[in-house]
Design an enzyme around this catalytic site. Structure first.
Site, short mmCIF file in Angstrom:
data_model
loop_
_atom_site.label_atom_id
_atom_site.label_comp_id
_atom_site.label_asym_id
_atom_site.label_seq_id
_atom_site.Cartn_x
_atom_site.Cartn_y
_atom_site.Cartn_z
N LYS A 71 0.84 -1.25 0.00
CA LYS A 71 -0.02 -0.03 -0.17
C LYS A 71 0.91 1.15 -0.15
CE LYS A 71 -3.45 -1.11 -0.72
NZ LYS A 71 -3.80 -1.80 -1.94
N SER A 72 2.14 1.25 -0.40
CA SER A 72 2.99 2.46 -0.60
C SER A 72 2.85 3.02 -1.92
CB SER A 72 4.16 1.81 -0.05
OG SER A 72 4.30 1.36 1.36
N HIS A 83 7.26 -7.47 -1.94
CA HIS A 83 7.04 -6.93 -0.53
C HIS A 83 7.73 -7.47 0.43
CE1 HIS A 83 3.54 -4.66 -2.00
NE2 HIS A 83 2.96 -5.72 -2.20
N SER A 138 -4.65 3.07 3.78
CA SER A 138 -4.86 2.62 2.53
C SER A 138 -5.22 1.15 2.80
CB SER A 138 -3.51 2.77 1.59
OG SER A 138 -3.89 1.91 0.48
N ARG A 183 -7.88 3.91 -4.75
CA ARG A 183 -8.96 4.45 -3.80
C ARG A 183 -9.03 5.91 -3.81
NH1 ARG A 183 -9.25 5.65 1.40
NH2 ARG A 183 -7.01 6.04 1.12
P1 A3P Z 1 -4.99 4.74 -1.44
O1 A3P Z 1 -5.75 3.54 -0.80
O2 A3P Z 1 -4.53 5.57 -0.28
O3 A3P Z 1 -5.52 5.41 -2.46
P2 A3P Z 1 -0.09 -0.57 -3.59
O4 A3P Z 1 -0.05 -0.39 -4.92
O5 A3P Z 1 1.17 -0.67 -3.09
O6 A3P Z 1 -1.10 -1.48 -3.28
O7 A3P Z 1 -0.63 1.06 -3.25
C1 A3P Z 1 -2.04 1.20 -3.48
C2 A3P Z 1 -1.98 2.90 -3.27
O8 A3P Z 1 -1.31 3.60 -4.06
C3 A3P Z 1 -3.53 3.30 -3.16
O9 A3P Z 1 -3.59 4.35 -2.27
C4 A3P Z 1 -3.60 3.72 -4.61
O10 A3P Z 1 -4.86 4.64 -4.68
C5 A3P Z 1 -2.36 4.48 -4.72
N1 A3P Z 1 -1.90 4.78 -5.84
C6 A3P Z 1 -1.79 3.86 -7.18
N2 A3P Z 1 -1.62 4.53 -8.26
C7 A3P Z 1 -1.44 5.97 -7.93
C8 A3P Z 1 -1.36 7.32 -8.65
N3 A3P Z 1 -1.47 7.17 -9.88
N4 A3P Z 1 -1.44 8.43 -8.07
C9 A3P Z 1 -1.64 8.44 -6.40
N5 A3P Z 1 -1.88 7.20 -5.92
C10 A3P Z 1 -1.75 6.16 -6.54
#
Ligand code: A3P
Length: 287
Positions: free
Chosen positions: A45-46, A101, A131, A250
């Site tokens: 979720k980073s 991860h 997230s 999200r």
């Molecule tokens: P949120 O849940 O805060 O929206 P991962 O890919 O490591 O699982 O991380 C998912 C997080 O990265 C989610 O955060 C997602 O919306 C965000 N994310 C993915 N692509 C993005 C983008 N282009 N711009 C901003 N956030 C993005």
């Protein structure tokens, strides 16, 4: 299913059993890296999926086909989730690109011998928590998060998938051979995507013209990734991702923890953070 069935303990951290059966972990342990491999490393979720959009576009010189023809998880496969039979993922022209991860001390021996390029992406842990909480509601292969207060305790204790955020970040920040590792944060991508793409391209030794950088940054905007069906996770079946609970892409913002944590939770989080990160010299953008 019980929590013990959904998760397994591997090298001291919880992993979702369905994603990492023993043959995948064995394959991972025996995996042979090449020097020009590119590895995206994140705590979940980073912004892994964001980097899985940025890096192929840099490598392809901005060709959108690199992110429009294959879904995220095939374009940059998660190394610890591959079955030996899926080796076609790895028979690709160099540079091969993977995501993981796993914590630094969980890397296979070939990693330490070959020292491939690593992009280590970090995010404010309060936003990672936020997230992750929403993700655990929608991802049916994970243990339900329960009430926020319960998931909050688990997160701070590292009783969550891939272990403690603190251990993950500290382990990778203390890695040897740092010249092979680029550290960058989600917040830097949010603040200046073009500058971040430029930095990543330089690290990957793929200098790009200003207009290509501009095009890549535009393609990687949250609103545009949402429109790309190879990147918006709409191909994941509803029995795995329940989008009535939350979306994978999200909100895509920095600081959403302010809408999620109570004042007491934020204060407690900061106290734990201060203690656990007291020896860390790295200057995080969110500090
Ligand atoms: P949120 O849940 O805060 O929206 P991962 O890919 O490591 O699982 O991380 C998912 C997080 O990265 C989610 O955060 C997602 O919306 C965000 N994310 C993915 N692509 C993005 C983008 N282009 N711009 C901003 N956030 C993005």
């Amino acid at each position: 299913m019980t929590e013990a069935e959904i998760y397994k303990l591997y090298k001291g951290v919880y992993l979702p059993s369905s994603l990492h059966p023993p043959e995948c972990l064995k394959y991972y342990e025996e995996f042979a890296f090449c020097k020009d491999d590119i590895l995206i490393v994140t705590y979940p979720k980073s912004g892994t999926s964001w980097m899985q959009e940025i890096v192929p576009l840099i490598v392809s010189g901005g060709d959108p086909a690199s992110v429009e023809t294959l879904p995220t998880w095939k374009r940059i496969p998660c190394l610890e989730a591959q079955k030996p039979s899926s080796t076609f993922h790895f028979k690709r022209p160099s540079p091969r690109m993977f995501a993981t991860h796993f914590q630094y001390n969980m890397m296979p021996s070939s990693f330490f011998e070959v020292k491939p390029k690593v992009i280590y992406l970090m995010r404010n842990p309060k936003d990672v928590f936020t997230s992750s909480f929403h993700y655990h509601k929608m991802a049916t292969y994970l243990v339900k998060p329960g009430p926020q207060s319960e998931f909050f305790r688990k997160f701070l204790d590292g009783r969550v998938i891939y272990g403690s955020w603190f251990d993950h970040v500290k382990g990778w920040l203390n890695a040897e051979d740092k010249e092979c590792i680029m550290y960058i944060s989600y917040e830097e991508l949010i603040m200046d995507l073009k500058a971040s793409v430029t930095r990543i391209a330089q690290f990957l030794e793929k200098p790009l013209d200003a207009e290509v950088i501009e095009k890549i940054a535009d393609q990687c905007l949250f609103k545009n990734m949402k429109k790309n069906k190879s990147s918006n996770y709409s191909m994941i079946p509803a029995n795995l991702f329940d989008e009535t609970k939350s979306k994978f892409l999200r909100k895509g913002i920095a600081g959403d923890w302010k809408n999620q944590l109570t004042a007491a939770e934020a204060e407690h989080f900061d106290a734990v953070y201060k203690d656990k990160m007291k020896d860390v010299k790295y200057k995080f953008v969110w500090d």
